[in-house]
Design an enzyme around this catalytic site. Structure first.
Site, PDB file in Angstrom:
ATOM      1  N   GLU A 176      -6.861   5.238  -6.021  1.00  0.00           N
ATOM      2  CA  GLU A 176      -7.809   5.616  -4.964  1.00  0.00           C
ATOM      3  C   GLU A 176      -8.902   4.570  -4.883  1.00  0.00           C
ATOM      4  O   GLU A 176      -9.119   3.782  -5.819  1.00  0.00           O
ATOM      5  CB  GLU A 176      -8.404   6.999  -5.230  1.00  0.00           C
ATOM      6  CG  GLU A 176      -9.184   7.123  -6.520  1.00  0.00           C
ATOM      7  CD  GLU A 176      -9.574   8.554  -6.836  1.00  0.00           C
ATOM      8  OE1 GLU A 176      -8.930   9.480  -6.326  1.00  0.00           O
ATOM      9  OE2 GLU A 176     -10.533   8.741  -7.614  1.00  0.00           O
ATOM     10  N   HIS A 181     -13.992  12.447  -6.395  1.00  0.00           N
ATOM     11  CA  HIS A 181     -14.160  11.989  -7.768  1.00  0.00           C
ATOM     12  C   HIS A 181     -15.383  11.090  -7.918  1.00  0.00           C
ATOM     13  O   HIS A 181     -15.785  10.408  -6.979  1.00  0.00           O
ATOM     14  CB  HIS A 181     -12.916  11.215  -8.226  1.00  0.00           C
ATOM     15  CG  HIS A 181     -11.696  12.053  -8.309  1.00  0.00           C
ATOM     16  ND1 HIS A 181     -10.425  11.557  -8.116  1.00  0.00           N
ATOM     17  CD2 HIS A 181     -11.528  13.369  -8.571  1.00  0.00           C
ATOM     18  CE1 HIS A 181      -9.539  12.523  -8.253  1.00  0.00           C
ATOM     19  NE2 HIS A 181     -10.186  13.632  -8.526  1.00  0.00           N
ATOM     20  N   LEU A 195      -1.725  -5.188  -4.779  1.00  0.00           N
ATOM     21  CA  LEU A 195      -0.553  -4.643  -5.463  1.00  0.00           C
ATOM     22  C   LEU A 195       0.732  -5.122  -4.799  1.00  0.00           C
ATOM     23  O   LEU A 195       1.711  -5.468  -5.487  1.00  0.00           O
ATOM     24  CB  LEU A 195      -0.611  -3.105  -5.463  1.00  0.00           C
ATOM     25  CG  LEU A 195      -1.610  -2.476  -6.429  1.00  0.00           C
ATOM     26  CD1 LEU A 195      -1.856  -1.013  -6.077  1.00  0.00           C
ATOM     27  CD2 LEU A 195      -1.101  -2.581  -7.878  1.00  0.00           C
ATOM     28  N   ALA A 215       1.432  -8.624  -5.731  1.00  0.00           N
ATOM     29  CA  ALA A 215       1.806  -8.792  -7.133  1.00  0.00           C
ATOM     30  C   ALA A 215       3.229  -8.324  -7.416  1.00  0.00           C
ATOM     31  O   ALA A 215       3.718  -8.497  -8.538  1.00  0.00           O
ATOM     32  CB  ALA A 215       0.828  -8.025  -8.020  1.00  0.00           C
ATOM     33  N   ALA A 236       4.486  -5.004  -6.457  1.00  0.00           N
ATOM     34  CA  ALA A 236       4.690  -3.560  -6.363  1.00  0.00           C
ATOM     35  C   ALA A 236       5.226  -3.208  -4.983  1.00  0.00           C
ATOM     36  O   ALA A 236       5.013  -3.935  -4.005  1.00  0.00           O
ATOM     37  CB  ALA A 236       3.383  -2.829  -6.611  1.00  0.00           C
ATOM     38  N   VAL A 270       4.672  -1.178  -1.984  1.00  0.00           N
ATOM     39  CA  VAL A 270       3.530  -0.481  -1.394  1.00  0.00           C
ATOM     40  C   VAL A 270       3.858  -0.152   0.055  1.00  0.00           C
ATOM     41  O   VAL A 270       4.075  -1.067   0.868  1.00  0.00           O
ATOM     42  CB  VAL A 270       2.245  -1.344  -1.465  1.00  0.00           C
ATOM     43  CG1 VAL A 270       1.062  -0.572  -0.872  1.00  0.00           C
ATOM     44  CG2 VAL A 270       1.959  -1.746  -2.909  1.00  0.00           C
ATOM     45  N   THR A 311       3.268   1.392   4.005  1.00  0.00           N
ATOM     46  CA  THR A 311       2.206   1.128   4.991  1.00  0.00           C
ATOM     47  C   THR A 311       1.225   2.288   5.112  1.00  0.00           C
ATOM     48  O   THR A 311       0.133   2.128   5.660  1.00  0.00           O
ATOM     49  CB  THR A 311       2.833   0.857   6.361  1.00  0.00           C
ATOM     50  OG1 THR A 311       3.679   1.969   6.706  1.00  0.00           O
ATOM     51  CG2 THR A 311       3.667  -0.423   6.329  1.00  0.00           C
ATOM     52  N   SER A 312       1.607   3.444   4.594  1.00  0.00           N
ATOM     53  CA  SER A 312       0.723   4.613   4.659  1.00  0.00           C
ATOM     54  C   SER A 312       1.152   5.621   3.595  1.00  0.00           C
ATOM     55  O   SER A 312       2.239   5.497   3.013  1.00  0.00           O
ATOM     56  CB  SER A 312       0.794   5.277   6.036  1.00  0.00           C
ATOM     57  OG  SER A 312       2.087   5.825   6.247  1.00  0.00           O
TER      58      SER A 312
END
Length: 608
Positions: A231, A273, A292, A295, A297, A299, A301-302
């Site tokens: 987050e 949080h 990310l 690198a 990962a 990921v 788009t949403s």
């Protein structure tokens, strides 16, 4: 921290600060997974010890309760997980105490609001001593089919739906406990489920990071792919970026950092949080997701596309033969709690106690249906309360006042009678109030105060059968029974008991009928012809007058009157009244600081 697996099917925990529901949920999960031993070895409830009864499947078990962390660790040396449900005020101190125990390896801190300075000290100590902290502000973690912390994964229905009762192939880590429940469900829909899931907590300084757990998952052979839910706020995700760039992670990682909507706001955004606070471009969800992705990962788009991304990664591993399909099993049903089953109308359970005199289930207690507020507002007295609780009805005022007079007249009769003497001796022995009171009450019986019921019983029988005083007394004599309510060690024809006179005077003034009392007086006239001390005593007066109260009020049937006398209601009046005096004597002796009583030698006849 990397190492590998934190939990197993034999992992046991110590649970700090007793909370019935999360502990029971852990035990239900144990049963669901087919564990042979409960995952909760002991409970720490500061200042308390003993046992807490809970359920392990259908079997009721007793889990030991310990007053200190040290005592619990000594008693359960194989329990290496410490689940801390302390409040934020004491969570840090208790967690540090647990970390210092050589047997504890993992500490889960559930509390939110732990001061950041305290969290830093805990993290520093844990890392220096090769221990793991999950939290603060965490729901915990779970190893599917083996062990779970507290309320992790929610209800049994959710656990079954998410297939957490058996291991899958996915390692999952997130900051949010609530979102972890959602993701367990998502992952179960498109993969064979998770192997281990951890919610690190949403604080600025978590005890363990996202990358800590990803690197750990990388070392667990059963974990074939990882899912990360981050987050906005903080830079934790960048440590994962570096690990990916350095080639420390060899398994697929599907990641998403939530909070992309923050850019829609003109000012800085603080989410739920403590750590979810947009603090510049680098800490934005968009920047982290981009880093990310670059690198290595996966990921999406949403967030909406996250499920598809997880499915594609999983399906690819299956195609490559790196994941073998899991053999699905049917978990055993968890026995339903009796309260829940009753509430849902599935079972009928017999009650164990019947109460017809009071009810405390509503907004206020009720005595025989009369609310407490009514009793106070309408000025009810002690006699009224007794009439409600003993006789289950509101008696006329003259009746309740008579009850109160009986209580006042019988409250005490000096320190020399057996009951008072016993209470005094007990109090002087240093015993507590209840012990002193009970020692006096135990002397009440046929020879001291306990003749009220017998007097009422015999006077009623004789009067109802129209026996003359001569027939009654002589008939009792032939049976070898003293006439209850007649006779006194001190009072006599010329020294009447003032209490008896007061009761008779009140009854003549207020009672509609005094036939039983008049019969008792006729019996007294006959017995006085035999001996000067065979007078009507207070037991006989109360016994006969209570018969007049019950029959004259018109509120009791003959059967009810017989039952009241037989059960022992009238002796109850003496017990209640005399308790007042016995308590008084106890307080009197303690106030005077009287020493241990010893009976004088000269008052004892020593003989062979």
């Amino acid at each position: 921290m990397a190492t590998g697996q934190l939990f197993s099917k034999t992992t046991q925990a110590l649970f700090y600060n007793y909370k019935q529901l999360p502990i029971q949920r852990m035990l239900d999960f144990d049963f669901l997974c087919g564990r042979e031993t409960p995952s909760v070895a002991g409970i720490i409830n500061p200042g308390s010890d003993g046992f807490q009864k809970l359920f392990f499947g259908q079997e009721e078990i007793a889990i030991p309760v310990h007053p200190t962390i040290e005592a619990a660790c000594n008693a359960h040396p194989t329990a290496d997980v410490f689940i801390n449900f302390a409040s934020f005020r004491s969570a840090a101190a208790s967690s540090m105490s647990a970390l210092k125990q050589p047997t504890i390896r993992v500490v889960a801190i559930i509390a939110e609001g732990v001061p950041e300075s305290d969290a830093k000290q805990l993290i520093s100590y844990a890392r220096a001593n090769n221990k793991v902290i999950i939290g603060p502000a965490t729901v915990g973690g779970i190893q599917a089919g083996a062990f779970k912390i507290g309320d992790t994964a929610g209800t049994i229905d959710n656990i079954i739906q998410c297939k957490l009762y058996r291991p899958g192939s996915v390692g999952f880590v997130s900051k949010s406990g609530g979102m972890s429940n959602e993701m367990y469900n998502t992952i179960a829909r498109v993969t064979d489920g998770i192997y281990e899931g951890i919610a690190i907590g949403g604080d600025v300084f978590p005890g363990s990071t996202l990358s800590d757990h990803i690197l750990r998952f990388n070392n667990i052979p059963q974990v074939k792919m990882m899912v990360v839910l981050g987050e906005l706020g903080g830079k934790d995700e960048y440590s994962l970026v570096e690990a990916l760039k350095q080639g420390k992670v060899q398994k697929p990682v599907v990641a998403w950092v939530s909070g992309t909507c923050a850019r829609l706001f003109k000012s800085e955004v603080q989410f739920g949080h403590a750590g979810a606070k947009s603090g510049g471009e680098l800490e934005s969800a968009q920047a982290k997701n981009q880093a990310l992705r670059e690198a290595g990962a996966i990921v999406p788009t949403s967030y909406e596309a996250l499920e598809s991304a997880i499915k594609e990664a999983f399906d690819k591993l299956v195609e490559e033969g790196k994941i073998s399909p899991v053999t699905e099993i049917t978990p055993p049903p968890i026995p339903e709690d009796l309260k829940t089953a009753i509430k849902s109308g599935k079972v009928r359970a017999p009650t164990h106690i019947i109460s017809t005199i009071s009810d405390d289930r509503g907004e206020e207690p009720c005595y025989a249906g009369v609310p407490m507020s009514t009793i106070i507002e309408q000025g009810y007295g002690v006699g009224d309360v007794i009439s409600l609780l003993w006789f289950k009805r509101s008696l006329p005022r003259y009746c309740t006042q008579f009850i109160e007079i009986c209580i006042m007249l019988c409250a005490d009769h000096g320190p020399c009678v057996s009951g008072a003497h016993n209470s005094i001796v007990t109090a002087r022995a240093g015993k507590d109030l209840v012990s002193s009171l009970v020692s006096g009450l135990l002397t009440i019986g046929p020879r001291f105060g306990g003749a009220i019921d017998d007097a009422a019983r015999y006077f009623k029988d004789a009067c109802d059968r129209n026996l003359t005083p001569y027939e009654f007394v002589e008939g009792m004599k032939k049976k070898g029974i003293r006439v209850p309510g007649i006779g006194h060690r001190i009072k006599s024809r010329d020294n009447r008991d003032k209490r008896v006179q007061l009761l008779q005077k009140y009854a003549h003034t207020h009672f509609p009928s005094v036939k039983y009392m008049e019969y008792a007086v006729q019996v007294e006239t006959y017995t006085l012809s035999k001996a000067n001390n065979l007078v009507l005593n207070v037991d006989g007066a109360i016994g006969s007058l209570f018969l007049d109260l019950l029959s004259g009020s018109g509120m009791f049937t003959k059967q009810e009157i017989d039952e009241i006398v037989e059960i022992g209601y009238l002796n109850g009046l003496f017990v209640l009244a005399r308790s007042i005096g016995l308590i008084g004597h106890t307080f009197d002796q303690k106030r005077l600081k009287q020493p241990l009583y010893r009976h004088p030698w000269e008052d004892v006849l020593y003989t062979k």
